[in-house]
Design an enzyme around this catalytic site. Structure first.
Site, PDB file in Angstrom:
ATOM      1  N   GLU B  61      24.872 -21.340  54.431  1.00 34.78           N
ATOM      2  CA  GLU B  61      23.739 -20.422  54.579  1.00 34.78           C
ATOM      3  C   GLU B  61      24.082 -19.002  54.128  1.00 34.78           C
ATOM      4  O   GLU B  61      23.248 -18.293  53.560  1.00 34.78           O
ATOM      5  CB  GLU B  61      23.255 -20.398  56.037  1.00 34.78           C
ATOM      6  N   GLN B  83      17.138 -24.171  56.480  1.00 34.81           N
ATOM      7  CA  GLN B  83      16.524 -25.409  56.941  1.00 34.81           C
ATOM      8  C   GLN B  83      15.848 -25.253  58.311  1.00 34.81           C
ATOM      9  O   GLN B  83      14.767 -25.766  58.527  1.00 34.81           O
ATOM     10  CB  GLN B  83      17.582 -26.499  56.985  1.00 34.81           C
ATOM     11  N   PHE B  84      16.523 -24.544  59.199  1.00 35.50           N
ATOM     12  CA  PHE B  84      15.961 -24.235  60.514  1.00 35.50           C
ATOM     13  C   PHE B  84      16.426 -22.834  60.889  1.00 35.50           C
ATOM     14  O   PHE B  84      17.518 -22.422  60.494  1.00 35.50           O
ATOM     15  CB  PHE B  84      16.449 -25.235  61.577  1.00 35.50           C
ATOM     16  N   HIS B 130      17.438 -26.591  66.753  1.00 36.12           N
ATOM     17  CA  HIS B 130      16.355 -26.765  65.779  1.00 36.12           C
ATOM     18  C   HIS B 130      15.038 -26.163  66.260  1.00 36.12           C
ATOM     19  O   HIS B 130      14.011 -26.389  65.642  1.00 36.12           O
ATOM     20  CB  HIS B 130      16.132 -28.251  65.475  1.00 36.12           C
TER      21      HIS B 130
END
Lengths: 352, 326
Positions: B61, B83-84, B130
């Site tokens: 990331e 992504q989250f 998440h």
């Protein structure tokens, strides 16, 4: 049973040895050699002046590059103006060759953001203080160049301590995947503030870290302008010809405190410093030039005078630069000042 | 052209429209290529624009954010996908130390017109890490914009605006309502304003401010209140930084009552900033104490208990009733 083996090798290069004797068949034109020498001396004088300014309260914390001038001088000399430098904070020799003004560097370390505005250098990234983070900018910038199909190179500089960070590995991995026109130059000056190389990494070289990303890497004597010139020239050519990234480890020695806020005598043994001082790049090249009658004492004196004069003029311009108004701290935050900040802007304006 | 879309489909349309009109727009993120992203926000875009413009990034990331900063500073318009939200934290060094201050520290010589997208919030029974709602971390940082759409139409218009912006934008997408609501969206490539809250429904009795998936709960509460004869003014904050306090103050001046609803933990949440600014500039308007309906000051519970954590219409109704009865 072994199915396959992957052999790796790192070469360590030196042409001009500690005794200023030139070995091998690499040559640099005399005028270039003299220009490199003169700039190294100029950078050292600039560093000394900056330290003096800090000691007299006219500059903030300053990181000297004493003993490491060859790396950034050769780099700055070889890079094209339209290339992109992603520096850390010991790159003053390269900055000056790339059009950054002495008074801009002084402004930066003197607490003035205009020191990063580089009126003559539109592309380069400003000094990156968070360690190794500039390596990621370098791959992003290199991707942009590749995307725009421009034959320009990006160079990220980093200390050996910085190679311990994930940023360095993440950047190398991405650079290699996309064969980006980027060069990572590691200044292995043996010390990350007070942490010696022996406590930084168990690897024999820092160059070999590039093997993890399948990037060609080489170690050079960072006090030898010939070895630096050879490696950097080759790496830049690779970048211009879209052949991919290169990692160069330049082995030097930090003959100075980490910054003016540091006292290296607390942790670097004097004997080590003395031994390193005998190998340092300026003396080494000066001896070579003089022994080969390419430079003499009179020229040396003249250089010191010219350089000091230029530095003193820059210092004057730095000291006489009017301060930014307080509200300038909000002016460049967003492309346009948001309405939410109008009150704070007015309050700062009232502070003048 | 008009089309009935879910929120995530509106995101895809905005990305597509931005890419079709500006070849500086580059997408980078994990699994965003053939797979179209884990929520399919980039579905089909790599097929249309190629691997060079839709980059399946290595799993790092910090790399995604730093690469975006480097691209943006050299004239591209990167749109990075995380992504989250729970995985954006390694990128915070780049977002705070570089993206947010590139323009400021170079006095405008370089800038960082990058978008950092991330699905956020709970409510979908996802695994640990998440379901984060930590937008306040970003709203504290000068130099970035933080935008949270809460309907397909605003997702489309706000994302176009975020991509066109010269400033770095953290764009948080409420994944609980990625597919929960459908709405007709006018796909005319027109961006929405980035520094403005939207009054979704006018009312005189109480002001409700919300954003993200919680806004949908606030809408339900507003409808129920109407059936009880209470007319709530509902404000979708949309951009949480910079904060459009004026729209809220104008509303509170009219209603005299304020309820703020957000999913994030209460302490130091964006609701606290709104309450503080209303107290500073509109204390005289208030007929009752400000009420906050928020998540609890705890780690987002694993999904068996998330229903007890999340603000809902019932909790918002209770807060409105208590402020009305004050």
């Amino acid at each position: 049973m072994i199915k396959k083996s992957y052999p790796f090798q790192i070469d360590s290069w030196q042409f001009l040895d500690e005794n200023s004797q030139l070995h091998g068949d690499y040559s640099i034109p005399t005028d270039t050699l003299l220009a490199l020498y003169q700039h190294m001396v100029h950078t050292r004088l600039f560093d000394q002046k900056a330290i003096a300014l800090q000691r007299t309260g006219k500059l903030g914390t300053f990181p000297s590059s004493q003993g490491q001038e060859a790396i950034y001088t050769v780099l700055g000399h070889l890079m094209h103006t339209q290339d992109i430098l992603c520096p850390y904070y010991r790159d003053q020799a390269a900055f000056l060759l790339r059009g950054v003004k002495m008074e801009e560097l002084l402004a930066y370390w003197g607490g003035d953001e205009r020191g990063n505005a580089y009126v003559n250098q539109p592309h380069d990234f400003p000094i990156s203080v968070p360690i190794a983070s500039q390596c990621l900018h370098a791959v992003g910038a290199a991707y942009a160049l590749q995307y725009k199909q421009q034959k320009r190179a990006v160079v990220a500089t980093i200390g050996e301590g910085g190679t311990s960070k994930g940023d360095f590995y993440e950047a190398m991995n991405f650079a290699s995947l996309y064969r980006l026109p980027v060069i990572f130059v590691i200044n292995n000056n043996q010390w990350a503030i007070s942490v010696p190389s022996s406590k930084q990494s168990a690897t024999q070289t820092y160059a070999q870290k590039a093997i993890a990303a399948d990037i060609p890497a080489t170690q050079v004597d960072g006090n030898d302008v010939f070895a630096l010139h050879h490696a950097m020239q080759k790496a830049l050519q690779r970048a211009y010809q879209q052949e991919g990234p290169t990692v160069i480890e330049a082995v030097s020695f930090r003959l100075c405190d980490h910054t003016t806020a540091d006292d290296a005598s607390r942790y670097i043994p004097q004997a080590d410093r003395d031994a390193a001082a005998n190998k340092e790049p300026i003396k080494r090249l000066q001896r070579y030039l003089m022994e080969n009658h390419l430079w003499d004492e009179k020229q040396e004196q003249q250089l010191l005078e010219t350089s000091s004069h230029a530095i003193n003029s820059a210092v004057e311009r730095y000291l006489q630069q009017p301060k930014q108004p307080p509200e300038s701290m909000l002016e460049y935050l967003y492309a346009e000042l948001p309405e939410a900040l109008l009150d704070q802007y007015a309050e700062l304006e009232g502070n003048t | 052209m008009k089309k009935v879309l879910t929120l995530v489909e509106a995101i895809t349309h905005a990305l597509n429209d931005a890419m079709s009109q500006d070849d500086r727009v580059i997408l980078l993120g994990q699994d965003i290529g053939k797979n179209g992203g884990v929520f399919r926000a980039t579905d089909g875009l790599q097929a249309t624009y190629g691997e060079q413009r839709v980059i399946d990034m290595p799993l790092a990331e910090n790399l995604i954010a730093g690469t975006a900063v480097g691209m943006a500073a050299q004239g591209l318009r990167p749109v990075a996908e995380f992504q989250f939200m729970g995985f954006i934290y390694p990128a915070i060094d780049q977002i705070i130390n570089h993206a947010a201050r590139m323009r400021n520290r170079t006095r405008g010589r370089l800038s960082c017109g990058a978008v950092f997208r991330a699905p956020y919030c709970g409510g979908i029974g996802a695994p640990e890490h998440h379901s984060e709602s930590t937008e306040a971390i970003f709203s504290h940082i000068p130099g970035i914009r933080v935008v949270i759409p809460s309907s397909p139409a605003r997702a489309y218009g706000l994302l176009l605006a975020a991509i066109a912006s010269e400033d770095p934008v953290v764009f948080l997408e409420p994944k609980k309502i990625y597919r929960a609501i459908k709405q007709e969206v006018t796909l005319d490539k027109t961006p929405l304003p980035l520094d403005q809250a939207f009054v979704l429904q006018a009312g005189e009795d109480v002001t409700i401010v919300s954003w993200g998936a919680t806004l949908v709960e606030a809408q339900k509460a507003t409808q129920q209140l109407a059936s009880q004869g209470v007319h709530a003014e509902l404000i979708d904050l949309a951009t949480i930084k910079p904060l459009d306090i004026q729209t809220i103050l104008t509303s509170v001046e009219k209603t005299g009552r304020l309820v703020i609803a957000h999913e994030a933990a209460r302490t130091g949440g964006v609701g606290a900033e709104i309450a503080a600014q209303v107290a500073e500039h509109g204390l005289g308007y208030l007929l009752a104490p400000i009420q906050r309906v928020t998540g609890y000051d705890t780690v987002m519970p694993y999904f068996q208990n998330e229903v007890h954590y999340l603000p809902n219409a019932k909790k918002i109704l209770a807060a409105v009733q208590s402020t009305m009865e004050y």
